[in-house]
Design a protein around this motif. Sequence first.
Motif, mmCIF file in Angstrom:
data_model
loop_
_atom_site.group_PDB
_atom_site.id
_atom_site.type_symbol
_atom_site.label_atom_id
_atom_site.label_comp_id
_atom_site.label_asym_id
_atom_site.label_seq_id
_atom_site.Cartn_x
_atom_site.Cartn_y
_atom_site.Cartn_z
ATOM 1 N N ALA A 51 0.829 -1.232 0.016
ATOM 2 C CA ALA A 51 0.135 -0.062 0.046
ATOM 3 C C ALA A 51 0.868 1.214 -0.043
ATOM 4 O O ALA A 51 1.806 1.339 0.606
ATOM 5 C CB ALA A 51 -0.851 -0.154 1.332
ATOM 6 N N PRO A 52 0.338 2.563 -0.593
ATOM 7 C CA PRO A 52 1.362 3.688 -0.499
ATOM 8 C C PRO A 52 1.335 4.084 0.838
ATOM 9 O O PRO A 52 0.359 4.176 1.634
ATOM 10 C CB PRO A 52 0.417 4.466 -1.452
ATOM 11 C CG PRO A 52 -0.910 4.136 -1.548
ATOM 12 C CD PRO A 52 -0.862 2.670 -1.270
ATOM 13 N N VAL A 53 2.373 4.739 1.187
ATOM 14 C CA VAL A 53 2.514 5.423 2.310
ATOM 15 C C VAL A 53 2.268 6.872 1.961
ATOM 16 O O VAL A 53 3.018 7.415 0.894
ATOM 17 C CB VAL A 53 3.979 5.369 3.168
ATOM 18 C CG1 VAL A 53 4.396 6.483 4.076
ATOM 19 C CG2 VAL A 53 4.111 3.943 3.674
ATOM 20 N N GLY A 55 2.199 11.212 2.849
ATOM 21 C CA GLY A 55 3.060 12.073 3.826
ATOM 22 C C GLY A 55 2.843 13.535 3.112
ATOM 23 O O GLY A 55 2.278 13.734 2.086
ATOM 24 N N MET A 56 3.515 14.589 3.763
ATOM 25 C CA MET A 56 3.577 15.887 3.457
ATOM 26 C C MET A 56 4.670 16.682 3.915
ATOM 27 O O MET A 56 5.435 15.815 4.841
ATOM 28 C CB MET A 56 2.213 16.556 3.833
ATOM 29 C CG MET A 56 2.096 16.448 5.434
ATOM 30 S SD MET A 56 0.344 16.976 5.949
ATOM 31 C CE MET A 56 0.400 18.692 5.329
ATOM 32 N N PHE A 57 4.973 17.806 3.468
ATOM 33 C CA PHE A 57 5.647 18.750 4.096
ATOM 34 C C PHE A 57 4.985 19.840 4.617
ATOM 35 O O PHE A 57 4.290 20.455 4.109
ATOM 36 C CB PHE A 57 6.813 19.251 3.053
ATOM 37 C CG PHE A 57 7.612 18.514 2.588
ATOM 38 C CD1 PHE A 57 9.011 17.822 3.257
ATOM 39 C CD2 PHE A 57 7.515 17.718 1.325
ATOM 40 C CE1 PHE A 57 9.886 17.152 2.722
ATOM 41 C CE2 PHE A 57 8.274 16.539 0.951
ATOM 42 C CZ PHE A 57 9.453 16.342 1.566
ATOM 43 N N ARG A 58 5.206 20.071 5.941
ATOM 44 C CA ARG A 58 4.379 21.014 6.508
ATOM 45 C C ARG A 58 4.972 22.453 6.772
ATOM 46 O O ARG A 58 4.168 23.493 7.101
ATOM 47 C CB ARG A 58 4.131 20.493 8.137
ATOM 48 C CG ARG A 58 3.338 19.158 8.230
ATOM 49 C CD ARG A 58 2.813 18.768 9.433
ATOM 50 N NE ARG A 58 3.703 18.690 10.447
ATOM 51 C CZ ARG A 58 3.563 18.228 11.717
ATOM 52 N NH1 ARG A 58 2.171 17.850 12.037
ATOM 53 N NH2 ARG A 58 4.389 17.834 12.421
ATOM 54 N N ASP A 59 6.095 22.656 6.117
ATOM 55 C CA ASP A 59 6.821 23.887 6.329
ATOM 56 C C ASP A 59 7.151 24.461 4.849
ATOM 57 O O ASP A 59 8.013 23.882 4.318
ATOM 58 C CB ASP A 59 7.983 24.096 7.165
ATOM 59 C CG ASP A 59 8.515 25.317 7.413
ATOM 60 O OD1 ASP A 59 7.971 26.544 6.905
ATOM 61 O OD2 ASP A 59 9.254 25.590 8.060
ATOM 62 N N VAL A 60 6.450 25.267 4.246
ATOM 63 C CA VAL A 60 6.645 25.416 2.742
ATOM 64 C C VAL A 60 6.581 27.130 2.776
ATOM 65 O O VAL A 60 5.588 27.816 3.391
ATOM 66 C CB VAL A 60 5.714 24.812 1.920
ATOM 67 C CG1 VAL A 60 4.321 25.090 1.969
ATOM 68 C CG2 VAL A 60 5.850 25.199 0.449
ATOM 69 N N THR A 87 4.506 11.905 7.950
ATOM 70 C CA THR A 87 3.764 10.904 7.664
ATOM 71 C C THR A 87 3.222 10.037 8.696
ATOM 72 O O THR A 87 2.596 8.971 8.598
ATOM 73 C CB THR A 87 4.856 9.605 6.949
ATOM 74 O OG1 THR A 87 5.619 9.058 8.044
ATOM 75 C CG2 THR A 87 5.510 10.207 5.604
ATOM 76 N N ASN A 88 2.715 10.807 9.905
ATOM 77 C CA ASN A 88 2.233 10.094 10.935
ATOM 78 C C ASN A 88 2.907 9.116 11.866
ATOM 79 O O ASN A 88 2.129 8.212 12.123
ATOM 80 C CB ASN A 88 0.674 10.227 10.426
ATOM 81 C CG ASN A 88 -0.302 10.001 11.852
ATOM 82 O OD1 ASN A 88 -0.071 10.922 12.719
ATOM 83 N ND2 ASN A 88 -1.372 9.220 11.808
ATOM 84 N N HIS A 89 4.163 8.973 11.645
ATOM 85 C CA HIS A 89 4.939 8.014 12.253
ATOM 86 C C HIS A 89 6.262 8.611 12.778
ATOM 87 O O HIS A 89 7.200 8.600 11.714
ATOM 88 C CB HIS A 89 4.915 6.620 11.329
ATOM 89 C CG HIS A 89 5.474 5.392 11.891
ATOM 90 N ND1 HIS A 89 6.855 5.267 12.120
ATOM 91 C CD2 HIS A 89 4.932 4.314 12.462
ATOM 92 C CE1 HIS A 89 6.903 4.088 13.000
ATOM 93 N NE2 HIS A 89 5.961 3.353 13.025
ATOM 94 N N ASP A 90 6.499 8.611 13.879
ATOM 95 C CA ASP A 90 7.727 9.437 14.215
ATOM 96 C C ASP A 90 9.169 8.596 13.814
ATOM 97 O O ASP A 90 9.933 9.375 13.256
ATOM 98 C CB ASP A 90 7.848 9.688 15.750
ATOM 99 C CG ASP A 90 6.792 10.656 16.374
ATOM 100 O OD1 ASP A 90 6.284 11.311 15.586
ATOM 101 O OD2 ASP A 90 6.531 10.477 17.597
ATOM 102 N N LYS A 91 9.112 7.437 13.876
ATOM 103 C CA LYS A 91 10.242 6.606 13.561
ATOM 104 C C LYS A 91 10.507 6.466 12.263
ATOM 105 O O LYS A 91 11.640 6.782 11.594
ATOM 106 C CB LYS A 91 10.205 5.206 14.180
ATOM 107 C CG LYS A 91 11.529 4.094 13.752
ATOM 108 C CD LYS A 91 11.427 3.028 14.521
ATOM 109 C CE LYS A 91 12.531 2.254 14.320
ATOM 110 N NZ LYS A 91 12.460 0.713 14.968
ATOM 111 N N ARG A 92 9.332 6.606 11.440
ATOM 112 C CA ARG A 92 9.560 6.640 9.658
ATOM 113 C C ARG A 92 10.050 8.097 9.639
ATOM 114 O O ARG A 92 10.941 8.276 8.589
ATOM 115 C CB ARG A 92 8.227 6.328 9.002
ATOM 116 C CG ARG A 92 8.344 6.230 7.516
ATOM 117 C CD ARG A 92 7.016 5.773 7.103
ATOM 118 N NE ARG A 92 6.015 6.411 7.634
ATOM 119 C CZ ARG A 92 4.764 5.524 7.902
ATOM 120 N NH1 ARG A 92 4.739 4.403 7.828
ATOM 121 N NH2 ARG A 92 3.824 6.195 8.310
#
Length: 204
Positions: A51-53, A55-60, A87-92
């Motif tokens: 499945a696709p992971v 995510g986003m960049f929050r500072d732009v 990506t809503n997963h700290d370790k990743r």
Amino acid sequence: MNVYFPPAMIAATTAASLALASPSAIAEPATYVLDEEHFSMVFEIMHIGYAPVMGMFRDVEGQFQYDEEAKELTSGKLTFKSKSVFTNHDKRDDHLRNEDFLDSGKFPDITFEVTGFETTGDNSGIVTGDLTLLGQTRPVDVDVTLNKSAEYPIGHEEYTLGVTAETTLKRSDWGMTYGIENNLVGDEVRMRFGLEAIRESGWF
């Protein structure tokens, strides 16, 4: 025979000429600044084929020069802070920031700088630009749609453009190859943007 025209007549004639000129003839590009409170981008990459992971960049941040009358995009630049990946997963997310992927310590900025624009419809076009990632620059085409342009109905009430954009690229083109060979992480990255940009005050 020399004919004398009073200054008032010259001024009136000039004003009439400008009034009769077509809007496209006198239009100029306006500067639009990205509204950071109304910017969204999503990227997705396949994970081990399951499945696709997403995510986003929050500072732009960014701005561009656009002539709406002539439908000409003359320049523009977006800057994404690579450490702001989410990506809503700290370790990743920590892994994405290290040398296997974004190498945020060495390359804090990801930039996209406009190099060209082609109109493809009444409210659509293709933006060509240079994407700089991991210190390497490659051309990218982005499909864009102008959704709406008008004075904002609430809040700042400034003239605003609303845009949707999307593109697909291969991260390996920028030297990011982790996980591709054993199919742990896909090479293809799908990206979709939704943004509002505010015309700078004082533009006429």
